[in-house]
Every structure is written in structure tokens, then in C-alpha cells.
Scaffold this motif. Sequence first.
Motif, PDB file in Angstrom:
ATOM      1  N   ALA A   1       0.923  -1.258   0.031  1.00 48.66           N
ATOM      2  CA  ALA A   1       0.164  -0.163  -0.243  1.00 48.66           C
ATOM      3  C   ALA A   1       0.935   1.335   0.279  1.00 48.66           C
TER       4      ALA A   1
ATOM      5  N   THR B   1       2.495   1.868  -3.426  1.00 51.23           N
ATOM      6  CA  THR B   1       1.372   2.037  -4.437  1.00 51.23           C
ATOM      7  C   THR B   1       0.642   3.308  -4.378  1.00 51.23           C
ATOM      8  N   TYR B   2       0.313   3.604  -3.106  1.00 50.82           N
ATOM      9  CA  TYR B   2      -0.542   4.981  -2.726  1.00 50.82           C
ATOM     10  C   TYR B   2       0.215   6.083  -2.317  1.00 50.82           C
ATOM     11  N   VAL B   3       0.996   5.882  -1.307  1.00 54.93           N
ATOM     12  CA  VAL B   3       1.779   6.814  -0.709  1.00 54.93           C
ATOM     13  C   VAL B   3       2.891   7.705  -1.429  1.00 54.93           C
TER      14      VAL B   3
ATOM     15  N   PRO C   1       4.900   6.326  -4.755  1.00 52.34           N
ATOM     16  CA  PRO C   1       5.188   5.457  -5.844  1.00 52.34           C
ATOM     17  C   PRO C   1       6.756   5.878  -6.208  1.00 52.34           C
TER      18      PRO C   1
ATOM     19  N   LYS D   1       7.715  -3.703  -5.111  1.00 54.23           N
ATOM     20  CA  LYS D   1       6.680  -4.046  -4.037  1.00 54.23           C
ATOM     21  C   LYS D   1       6.183  -5.439  -4.361  1.00 54.23           C
TER      22      LYS D   1
END
Lengths: 262, 266
Positions: free
Chosen positions: A29, A32-34, A36, A44
Motif C-alpha cells: 500500500a 502504491t498509494y503514498v 510511488p 513491491k
Amino acid sequence: MKLKESFAEHRRLWLGLGSVLFVIAAWEALLTYVFPVNPFFFTKPSLIAVAFKEQVIYGALWGDLAVSSKAFLWGFGFAIVLGIPLGALMGWRRKAGYTLDPFFTAMYASPLVALAPLIIVVFGVGLFAKSVLVFALSVFPFIFNTFAGVRSTDRLLINVVRSFGGGEKDLYLKVIFPSTLPFIVAGARIALGRGLVGIIVGEFYAASEGIGYAISRFGDTYRLPEMFAAIFLLMILAVALTEGMRKLESVLAPWKTTQETR
Amino acid sequence: MKRLQNFYTEREPSILGGGFILLLIVLWELMPRLLTLPQGFSLFFTTPWKVIEACYELFVENKIQEHFYVSSIEFLAGLGLAIIVGLPLGLITGRSPNIDAMVDPFVTIFNATPRLIFLPLFILWFGIGIWSKIIIVFIGAVFPLLINTYEGVKNVDRVLVNVVRSFGANEWQVMKIVVLPNSVPYIVVGLRLAIGRAILGVVVGEFFGASKGLGFMIATAATNYKVDVVFVGVAIFMGLSLVLTMAVKKIESNLSRWRPEEAKTF
């Protein structure tokens, strides 16, 4: 309700599993979200899983693994064949013990890996040099654990065999070997870790194939998912082997509940 | 004659053991004089005396000091970090079953794996400078410390803990009065193992992607066939790890005379 009971029963297991899953999910996560990040420097779990499938399940890494295992088995085999008799000799003949103990202790305590570049320069890049390295690192746990095992053999049992007219051979087979075996298995577990270090250093240093070479090649070419796949494969193997040894140890010596060192 | 015999029997272990090591060194020194070595072999051969000479030269020409300095910084920083992280973590996991259950899978996995496989990764992340080595030393040394501290805390006498508790001690006081003193022997064992791992980390870390340090010196000397310089480096590492492990071993045996004999581990 059943789930709750099972949780209470296997609390340790569930907590452990949960924390591993949490770390993997957080890793995924976060990247991917915070933030990249640059794929050249970080990767990842989802990408690693894809690489793992490619490399491990469809086979590219197995060839490397086979090469490494061969060198490992040769070195480890010789360590067993030479280490156990030497240790037994040191334990059984007092003077041999006195003579060899300081020298082997010095060798065991010193970082013999420092000789790796020389060994590779002398013996070349290949099976032989790596086997020598594995042997040099893994022979000492066998020597010292057999030594300790033979020395801690119960004197009483030896006297019993002697009073009933048993010869030297009976002593070795019926008393000393069985009581030393758990020590040897404990030694094998330590030797395993040291042998793996030998293989990896040998292959990092100079090799054209093998699992260590694969890891350093993937690192040099910034193929991080593949590199992590290779690292995870090695981790799985190392854990399986060490835990297997530990199981064997507790089967052979159930009275030894805890180990001082891992 | 009688006195000589007494002298021998009193010191038999050290005479035999020391004699064997001396004999090996003398044989090594005399080998090229006793045998004619094959042509190719002499390229890789050196004698103890040549190693001492090389060591003196390196020292006088000020070539070894910088390598030594860099290696020591890596060793001390990595080991220091391992102590700062490993000890508290060992104490916490030993005292709290829940945290223990959550950390245990990671400890088992990382402890079984030779941490050197992360070296290429650390070089990628932290560069070829001093930091990738400090991290590899740290990750090698932290697990023996953590695990042995944990074992020490686990082996603390329950009764003592309960007594201190009954007299109204809080968790911090239990830790200070009972747990910590009781786990010191275990922590010292962990420290000895950690020193070995730390030196391993320094050596191997400097073999790859380094431009300074004793490991780097060994690796370059080997590729240039300067075998005596290789042995200077190896001898320094051997000497250091022997002195350090023996010193810690001494502390260990003072702290735990009551413990039964175990096989050696390094």
C-alpha cells in the motif's frame, strides 16, 4: 464462535501470521498509494510475486540453485567426513584434544571468509573453490560439537560396556555414537548457516552461475523484483533446512529443551 | 628429570596446544626450503616471515592505517547500532508474549538466512561508501544479541519476578531489579556471537564495492597476487576476532561458572 476458540488456542500462530500479512500489505500500500518510488531502487510485493512466478515456478532460478547446491554438498560432505572423526579423536584421546584444540579454536573464531579472494585466485572460479570455502567454514562446528559430545558421554555407561566385556568397537557404536549424535546434529545446524555464507560469498565474489551470482547480477542490472524473488527463494530454503535440523535435534535429544544459541 | 616431568604434566594442555601451533608455523616457514615447490605454486606462496615484513612495510609506508581506521569505524558503528536496537527489542519480546508472537516470524526467518545476501541490495540503496557496510554489520550482529537477550529474559526466575511484584514494583522496576541482572550472562553470549558476525560483515562488505578498508585491501592484494599482503589482512582480522572473543569469553565464564559445558559456538 469457532474462530474465537481457535484464536485463543493458537494465539501465537495467528498473531505471527497477522503481523507478516500486515507488513506485506503495508509495504504494498505504501509504495502504491503514498509514494510511488523509482522502480530502480525499490519494489513491491505484487511485482515480486510476478517475478517469483517467472523465476521460480517457470524455472530460471533452478539451474542456478542446482549449481550452488552441488558446491555446497561437496564442501559440506567433506566437512562431515573429516570433522566428525577428528572431533571424536579429540574427545576420546586426551592428548589429541590438548594438541588440536587451541589451533582449531583459533581457526573457528577467526573470519576465514577473509581468505575467499585468495582461494578464488588460487583455485579459479568454479565448483572447486566454492567447495573449499564451504568446507573451511563448516568443518569446525562438526569438530567441536563431536568433541563436546564425546567428552560429555556418561562415564558410567562406558564402564558398564567394559565390565561386560565390550571392546573398543562396542564402545563407539553402542555408547559414544548414540550419545554424541544430538551434538552432531546441533553442529550441523550451525555448519549449515556458515556453509551458506561460504557459497554466497564465493558466488558474489566471482562466479558465472549460482544463486549468489543471480542475486548480485539482478542487483547490478536494477532488476529488483527478480532480485527479491531470488532472496526469498534462498530464505525459504534456509528456513526449511534450519527448522528441519531443529526438529531432528528435538527428536534425537528431547531432553534438551532450549538451545543457548541459535 | 623429575622436576622436568612435573613441569610437563602440570602444563600439558598448553604445551601440547602451543607446541602444535608453533610447529605448524615453523613447518610453513621451512616448507620452501625443504621442498622445491612447483613453478606455478610459488606465485601463490608466502611464508610467515614475509608476511611480517610486508606488515612492517605497510605500516611504515602508512598504507594500512587508513584501511584499518575505516574498517574499525564500520565495525564499531554497526555493532553499536545492533546493541542499541537488539537489547531493548530482546527485553520487550521477552516480557510481552503478544509482541513476541508478532516479531517471532521475522526473527526466525532472518536469523536462518545468511544476511549477506542483502549486500547487493544495500549497495544499491546506500552506495559503495561506509553506510552499506555499517548496515550489513548491523543486520548481521543484531539477531544474536536480540535472541540471546530474549532467552535470558525468558529464563528469569518467575518466583523472583512475583516477589518483586508483590512488593509493589512496576514493570520498569521488575526489569531493573530482576530481569536485567539475570539476563546479563545471556547478553554477554549474544555479544560474543555478535562480534563474530560483525567482523564477518566488515570483511565481506568490503570485498564488494568498496574503495577502503582491510577487506578491500585483501581483495585487491589477491587479484594482484600479493599473497603476503592478503595474509597481513587475514592475520589482523584473525587477531582482532580472537582477542575480542576471548575477552568476552573471559567475562562470560566469570559470570556463569555454574553453567554446564556446551559446545563452542562462534
